[in-house]
Motif scaffolding. Structure first.
Motif, PDB file in Angstrom:
ATOM      1  N   LYS A 187       0.825  -1.210   0.000  1.00  0.00           N
ATOM      2  CA  LYS A 187       0.000   0.000   0.000  1.00  0.00           C
ATOM      3  C   LYS A 187       0.853   1.251   0.000  1.00  0.00           C
ATOM      4  N   MET A 188       1.942   1.203   0.795  1.00  0.00           N
ATOM      5  CA  MET A 188       2.804   2.382   0.853  1.00  0.00           C
ATOM      6  C   MET A 188       3.389   2.675  -0.517  1.00  0.00           C
ATOM      7  N   GLU A 189       3.814   1.601  -1.177  1.00  0.00           N
ATOM      8  CA  GLU A 189       4.386   1.795  -2.514  1.00  0.00           C
ATOM      9  C   GLU A 189       3.338   2.383  -3.440  1.00  0.00           C
ATOM     10  N   GLY A 190       2.115   1.860  -3.267  1.00  0.00           N
ATOM     11  CA  GLY A 190       1.015   2.354  -4.081  1.00  0.00           C
ATOM     12  C   GLY A 190       0.825   3.845  -3.900  1.00  0.00           C
ATOM     13  N   MET A 191       0.960   4.281  -2.654  1.00  0.00           N
ATOM     14  CA  MET A 191       0.766   5.698  -2.382  1.00  0.00           C
ATOM     15  C   MET A 191       1.804   6.547  -3.100  1.00  0.00           C
ATOM     16  N   VAL A 192       3.032   6.099  -3.057  1.00  0.00           N
ATOM     17  CA  VAL A 192       4.093   6.884  -3.699  1.00  0.00           C
ATOM     18  C   VAL A 192       3.881   6.924  -5.216  1.00  0.00           C
ATOM     19  N   THR A 193       3.520   5.759  -5.776  1.00  0.00           N
ATOM     20  CA  THR A 193       3.277   5.739  -7.227  1.00  0.00           C
ATOM     21  C   THR A 193       2.106   6.617  -7.595  1.00  0.00           C
ATOM     22  N   ASP A 194       1.078   6.578  -6.741  1.00  0.00           N
ATOM     23  CA  ASP A 194      -0.105   7.404  -6.998  1.00  0.00           C
ATOM     24  C   ASP A 194       0.277   8.867  -7.192  1.00  0.00           C
ATOM     25  N   MET A 195       1.170   9.331  -6.323  1.00  0.00           N
ATOM     26  CA  MET A 195       1.558  10.737  -6.405  1.00  0.00           C
ATOM     27  C   MET A 195       2.178  11.022  -7.759  1.00  0.00           C
ATOM     28  N   GLN A 196       2.971  10.074  -8.220  1.00  0.00           N
ATOM     29  CA  GLN A 196       3.607  10.206  -9.520  1.00  0.00           C
ATOM     30  C   GLN A 196       2.552  10.316 -10.617  1.00  0.00           C
ATOM     31  N   LEU A 197       1.634   9.329 -10.592  1.00  0.00           N
ATOM     32  CA  LEU A 197       0.565   9.288 -11.596  1.00  0.00           C
ATOM     33  C   LEU A 197      -0.309  10.533 -11.535  1.00  0.00           C
ATOM     34  N   ALA A 198      -0.554  10.978 -10.284  1.00  0.00           N
ATOM     35  CA  ALA A 198      -1.426  12.148 -10.130  1.00  0.00           C
ATOM     36  C   ALA A 198      -0.843  13.348 -10.873  1.00  0.00           C
ATOM     37  N   LYS A 199       0.486  13.453 -10.799  1.00  0.00           N
ATOM     38  CA  LYS A 199       1.144  14.571 -11.506  1.00  0.00           C
ATOM     39  C   LYS A 199       0.851  14.496 -13.005  1.00  0.00           C
ATOM     40  N   GLU A 200       0.901  13.249 -13.523  1.00  0.00           N
ATOM     41  CA  GLU A 200       0.628  13.058 -14.958  1.00  0.00           C
ATOM     42  C   GLU A 200      -0.785  13.529 -15.293  1.00  0.00           C
ATOM     43  N   PHE A 201      -1.718  13.053 -14.467  1.00  0.00           N
ATOM     44  CA  PHE A 201      -3.112  13.433 -14.690  1.00  0.00           C
ATOM     45  C   PHE A 201      -3.272  14.941 -14.698  1.00  0.00           C
ATOM     46  N   GLN A 202      -2.632  15.547 -13.698  1.00  0.00           N
ATOM     47  CA  GLN A 202      -2.757  16.992 -13.551  1.00  0.00           C
ATOM     48  C   GLN A 202      -2.251  17.709 -14.802  1.00  0.00           C
ATOM     49  N   LYS A 203      -1.109  17.225 -15.298  1.00  0.00           N
ATOM     50  CA  LYS A 203      -0.559  17.837 -16.524  1.00  0.00           C
ATOM     51  C   LYS A 203      -1.553  17.728 -17.662  1.00  0.00           C
ATOM     52  N   GLY A 204      -2.075  16.515 -17.800  1.00  0.00           N
ATOM     53  CA  GLY A 204      -3.046  16.291 -18.873  1.00  0.00           C
ATOM     54  C   GLY A 204      -4.259  17.185 -18.714  1.00  0.00           C
ATOM     55  N   PHE A 205      -4.699  17.290 -17.459  1.00  0.00           N
ATOM     56  CA  PHE A 205      -5.890  18.109 -17.192  1.00  0.00           C
ATOM     57  C   PHE A 205      -5.635  19.559 -17.571  1.00  0.00           C
ATOM     58  N   LYS A 206      -4.506  20.060 -17.099  1.00  0.00           N
ATOM     59  CA  LYS A 206      -4.173  21.447 -17.369  1.00  0.00           C
ATOM     60  C   LYS A 206      -4.127  21.690 -18.863  1.00  0.00           C
ATOM     61  N   GLY A 207      -3.528  20.697 -19.557  1.00  0.00           N
ATOM     62  CA  GLY A 207      -3.391  20.840 -21.004  1.00  0.00           C
ATOM     63  C   GLY A 207      -4.733  20.885 -21.723  1.00  0.00           C
ATOM     64  N   SER A 208      -5.721  20.219 -21.110  1.00  0.00           N
ATOM     65  CA  SER A 208      -7.007  20.131 -21.795  1.00  0.00           C
ATOM     66  C   SER A 208      -7.867  21.371 -21.595  1.00  0.00           C
ATOM     67  N   LEU A 209      -7.469  22.201 -20.654  1.00  0.00           N
ATOM     68  CA  LEU A 209      -8.329  23.347 -20.342  1.00  0.00           C
ATOM     69  C   LEU A 209      -8.090  24.492 -21.317  1.00  0.00           C
ATOM     70  N   THR A 210      -9.169  25.105 -21.724  1.00  0.00           N
ATOM     71  CA  THR A 210      -9.035  26.330 -22.527  1.00  0.00           C
ATOM     72  C   THR A 210      -9.095  27.544 -21.629  1.00  0.00           C
TER      73      THR A 210
END
Lengths: 228, 778
Positions: free
Chosen positions: B510-533
């Protein structure tokens, strides 16, 4: 006539496969006359519309037998009949029981009761009867446990005469504790073993590290604290 | 041998006999090979027995005389005489019946040695006593050996042909037997007494003649005639007895007078001296027995007393860091069976005491309201561990007993409670502050790694490891979510990797999952930001998407009434997320969010760093001047307890963003709140903190862990029963406890309860015959 003799043949087969019992050592075919009388007795108490002896009928039977209807002997009779539903006797069950007891009149039935009691109390039968008593109180389809209130009553009826002290203490404990709201079959059977194997009130042989049900562990602990 | 041509083959070497029993001290003894002379001496005539004996006796007397004079020359006998004797005997043996005198010669030989032993050797010894007796014995023994050696030369033919044919005891054996029976048995008691007395003298520090003793003891050994019995029974036994009483006396006086280190030095000395004794003159077989006695008397019987000596015993040595003495203690007790156990035990007791003292210190401080001690406690325990590990590796040579003792000691106090929290929680808190510090570069990388290693070691001693994992996870979550700019990813991952190595993958998944999640979350955030007009609601939105099962459980707060702008944000992200993923459900956790809000205060605008809840509450005041607590609850759909915390942080704490009527320190539902437009601060941006409810956290952790434990126990029971099919209750409980011990120490009652529960669910049943045995229900 043929119908009843054929039926009685079936009955004797089913009785052979049940409890070992001296009463069966007699001829396994009841005479048709006996069966008639048994049926006749049945009809005296049965509810005509349902063709069952219902609680009212049982009460009447009890008063005729001069036995209080919460007496253990009625429970024993039910056991002998292998009655399934508490408070009701079907015709088949009635026939089964009375035939086994060789009682086709009320007075014979009454006389048969002491012998029945002896039979039940025999070591080899009692556990079976004890378990039966529990099952008999399960009213719902999927029910597996019985509430504390009922258990206390049942304990009193079933074990009160043989293990008075244990029953009194256990009932008291069950009433004041909060951990258990119901008792299941395993715990119920555990109590019987407890009464038979453990001396009371010393309880020196009791070892909580063995597989006694937890409720008994707590019970023993509670008694020890009381005595201290 | 061929008689016919008259040649005589003389013996070159007495190989067989020479090796025998050391009776002849040097094997290289060839008689002169005077073949030609023998031919001359060969006679045709028969030698009469008496005649031959006369010749023999002359030679023997000559021999005796020479021995008495003690000339040092090796070749004692004149070669001519030797040869004459040899030939005489040879002839007497080969003569035809009735003149073959072999048997009689054999008997004659025996008589000769007997006579010598009885009449010459014995009396001279018996005349002496004390050391002189030993000297005489030694001297006479030497003579005897030479005597017999020469006789064997003379009787050599007899040896080679008569004895082997007739299966008689060889000459040397006969000689030794005579010596034993005539001399040894008579003098051995007195000799033994003198020997022992001399040894005693040596023990007391005087010099003695070791060479002499060596020789004398050789007599004892040889007299055993192939066995070590004589030496053992006539000497060694008494020596051992004497040794025992000697050291018993010493032990009782030393133990009183000496400190533990001094005593150990004396014991070491004694052992050394006894071993030397064996090298110099005792038989090697005595060594182990001597050592055992000395060890037993000096070390074993007084061990307890020694170790527990008040100011110098094991405990004091550890306290005062006396490495040499402790090493000596280890080396002395190591070879003794069961000798190390008490030492290890004393070590354990000492360490436990030290640890308990630290704990008590922290407990007392906590009772007085100070929690600083509790925070420092883990660090101190780590130091303690390092300190004593040095001893285990050094003085105690990494021995398993001492590792075990250390472990047991730590297990005792690492699980104690300090001011409401205990081992696992304290350790998790320690890690938390450790990693928070790491962002500030207060610790070098090596120091950090070393500390992490120490934490892992301590974790080993904690019995409820699952509770530690849970607390650690909660704190990790907070660090990742709220302090992510301070977090040092390498350190965090290093810790998790090491935990994984120690406890297994499941522990850290679970701990490892948490750390990876943070990584993935950054990706999502980038994608999200990119999609916004454009910015939804005019707000810069950053969303962190977490995988539910990895993270601790949080209350979902989707029914919170968000202000308009925030709703737009949420909707924008929701639609983005749905568009790039399939079959996933998003649950918003507003309680973990952070909001930056510009407060337009009269003096100057200030940027407020708030939690989402705080921001949401404040935003209400954009539309309304005054609100009661109750109204806020209704408008926002926030729970009472959450709101109270928020309101306290905004109106009663460091920063008064809201004015409260009445101005008390607690919140009642009727209190009225108003935006404090006069608020100001020197800073342009302030963080208005809201403390997380820690009590609740602890309870929640315990609750979650209890639930996980129930599942773990159930699974364990089923697993065991599935493979064993039938098992008695006690064994089931024991195996279950053992299997689970890696994670936590299960309560026996809990296991029993789970068994009953499993019975009710028809996984198990009782055996019909024996109610204390369970069967698996397939």
């Amino acid at each position: 006539m043929r119908r009843s003799s054929a039926a009685s043949k079936k009955k004797s087969d089913s009785i052979t496969s049940s409890t070992t019992d001296l009463f069966r050592s007699g001829p396994s075919k009841a005479t048709s006359k006996e069966m008639d009388r048994i049926d006749h007795l049945f009809n005296q108490y049965a509810n005509t519309s349902s063709n069952l002896i219902d609680p009212e009928g049982i009460e009447e039977l009890c008063s005729n037998l001069e036995v209080p209807h919460t007496d253990i002997r009625i429970l024993m009779l039910a056991w002998k009949m292998k009655a399934e539903k508490q408070g009701y006797f079907t015709q088949e069950e009635w026939r089964r029981g009375l035939k086994a007891l060789r009682a086709d009149t009320l007075s014979k039935l009454k006389k048969a009761l002491p012998e029945l009691e002896k039979e039940v109390r025999r070591q080899s039968n009692f556990a079976d009867f004890y378990a039966y008593a529990f099952r008999y109180c399960l009213t719902e389809e999927k029910q597996k446990s019985i509430d504390i209130e009922t258990i206390c009553q049942l304990l009193d009826i079933v074990m009160g005469s043989t293990f008075r002290a244990q029953v009194d203490y256990f009932v008291e404990y069950l009433k004041i504790q909060n951990d258990y709201k119901v008792i299941n079959m395993d715990q119920w059977m555990g109590f019987d073993r407890f009464c038979n194997e453990i001396s009371f009130p010393e309880m020196t042989e009791y070892n909580p590290e063995l597989a006694w049900p937890l409720v008994l562990d707590s019970f023993v602990e509670w008694i020890s604290e009381k005595q201290a | 041998m061929d008689h016919g041509d008259g040649s005589v083959v003389l013996l070159e070497r007495h190989s067989v006999q020479a090796a025998r029993e050391g009776l002849i001290t040097d094997a290289k003894d060839s008689p002169p090979s005077l073949l030609l002379s023998s031919q001359k001496m060969y006679r045709e005539t028969i030698i009469d027995f008496e005649q031959g004996c006369k010749c023999l006796e002359a030679g023997v007397s000559e021999l005796k005389r020479i021995l008495e004079e003690e000339t040092t020359s090796e070749t004692l006998i004149d070669p001519k005489q030797y040869l004459e004797l040899y030939t005489t005997i040879y002839n007497m043996c080969i003569q035809k019946h009735p003149h073959d005198y072999s048997q009689r010669l054999y008997n004659k030989y025996r008589d000769i040695v007997e006579h010598y032993a009885k009449k010459t050797v014995l009396p001279s010894i018996q005349q002496k006593h004390d050391e002189y007796l030993l000297r005489e014995l030694s001297r006479r023994w030497g003579h005897y050996k030479v005597f017999v050696k020469w006789l064997s030369h003379f009787f050599n033919y007899l040896e080679r042909f008569f004895i082997s044919q007739r299966n008689q005891p060889p000459l040397l054996e006969v000689a030794m037997k005579s010596f034993r029976d005539r001399v040894y048995l008579e003098v051995q008691v007195s000799a033994k007494d003198v020997v022992i007395a001399l040894i005693h003298k040596e023990r007391e520090g005087e010099q003695i003649d070791r060479e002499l003793l060596k020789n004398v003891l050789d007599v004892f050994v040889q007299s055993g005639m192939g066995t070590i019995e004589r030496y053992k029974e006539d000497l060694e036994m008494f020596l051992l007895e004497e040794t025992e009483s000697y050291y018993a006396r010493k032990a009782s006086s030393w133990i009183q007078e000496c400190s533990c280190p001094e005593y150990m030095i004396k014991s070491e000395e004694s052992l050394k001296k006894e071993k030397e004794r064996v090298t110099h003159y005792l038989h090697s077989s005595t060594e182990s027995k001597l050592v055992e006695i000395v060890q037993d008397i000096l070390l074993v019987s007084v061990e307890k007393h020694l170790l527990e000596k008040e100011h110098s015993g094991c405990s004091a040595l550890l306290r005062d860091d006396k490495i040499d003495d402790l090493s000596r203690m280890y080396m002395l007790y190591h070879p003794i069976p069961k000798g190390l156990e008490p030492v290890a035990d004393a070590f354990r007791v000492h360490v436990t005491r030290e640890g308990n003292a630290l704990i008590k210190q922290a407990q007392d401080a906590a009772a007085n309201g100070s929690f600083v001690e509790a925070q420092l406690l883990v660090g101190k325990i780590i130091d303690l561990h390092e300190k004593y590990m040095v001893y285990v590796m050094g003085c105690f040579k990494n021995h398993a007993f001492f590792h075990k003792a250390l472990k047991e000691a730590f297990e005792v106090f690492c699980n104690k409670k300090v001011g409401g929290s205990y081992g696992p929680e304290l350790l998790a808190n320690f890690c938390d502050s450790l990693f928070k510090k790491s962002g500030n570069d207060k610790l070098s990388d090596e120091a950090m790694e070393a500390t992490i290693d120490n934490v892992i070691k301590l974790l080993d001693y904690i019995s409820d490891k699952d509770i530690f994992a849970e607390f650690y996870r909660k704190k990790l979550a907070r660090r990742l979510l709220f302090d992510h700019h301070k977090v040092n990813k390498e350190h965090e991952t290093s810790m998790i990797t090491k935990l994984k190595r120690q406890q297994g993958g499941q522990y850290t998944s679970k701990m490892e999952g948490m750390v990876t999640d943070m990584q993935l979350a950054k990706e999502f955030q980038k994608g999200f930001k990119g999609s916004l007009t454009k910015k939804p609601g005019g707000i810069d939105l950053a969303v962190t998407v977490l995988t539910t099962i990895h993270w601790p459980s949080y209350k979902k707060s989707t029914d919170l009434n968000l202000p308009r702008e925030m709703v737009q944000c949420v909707e924008a992200f929701n639609s983005y997320y749905q568009s790039i993923t399939t079959a996933r459900k998003l649950s918003w956790i507003y309680s973990l969010g952070t909001c930056h809000v510009i407060g337009s205060f009269d003096p100057k605008p200030i940027e407020l760093v708030l939690s989402t809840y705080q921001a949401v509450v404040l935003c209400l005041f954009n539309d309304t001047e005054r609100l009661t607590c109750q109204e806020i609850i209704e408008q926002l759909n926030l729970s009472h307890e959450d709101l109270v915390r928020v309101l306290i942080s905004l109106s009663c704490a460091k920063y008064r963003i809201l004015n409260k009527e009445p101005a008390s320190k607690s919140i009642a539902t009727t209190d009225v709140f108003e935006f404090n437009s006069k608020f100001t601060d020197t800073m342009r941006r302030i963080k208005v903190s809201i403390p997380p409810p820690s009590m609740e956290e602890r309870e929640k952790v315990v609750e979650d862990v209890d639930r996980d434990r129930r599942y773990a126990i159930d699974a364990c029971i089923v697993r065991i029963m599935k493979s064993r099919k039938v098992l008695p209750h006690q064994q089931l409980v024991a195996q279950c406890a053992e299997q689970l011990s890696r994670m936590f120490k299960p309560d026996i009652k809990m296991i029993k309860k789970r068994i009953e529960d499993l019975m009710a669910r028809d996984y198990l049943e009782r055996d019909a015959e024996d109610h204390h045995i369970f069967k698996y229900v397939a």
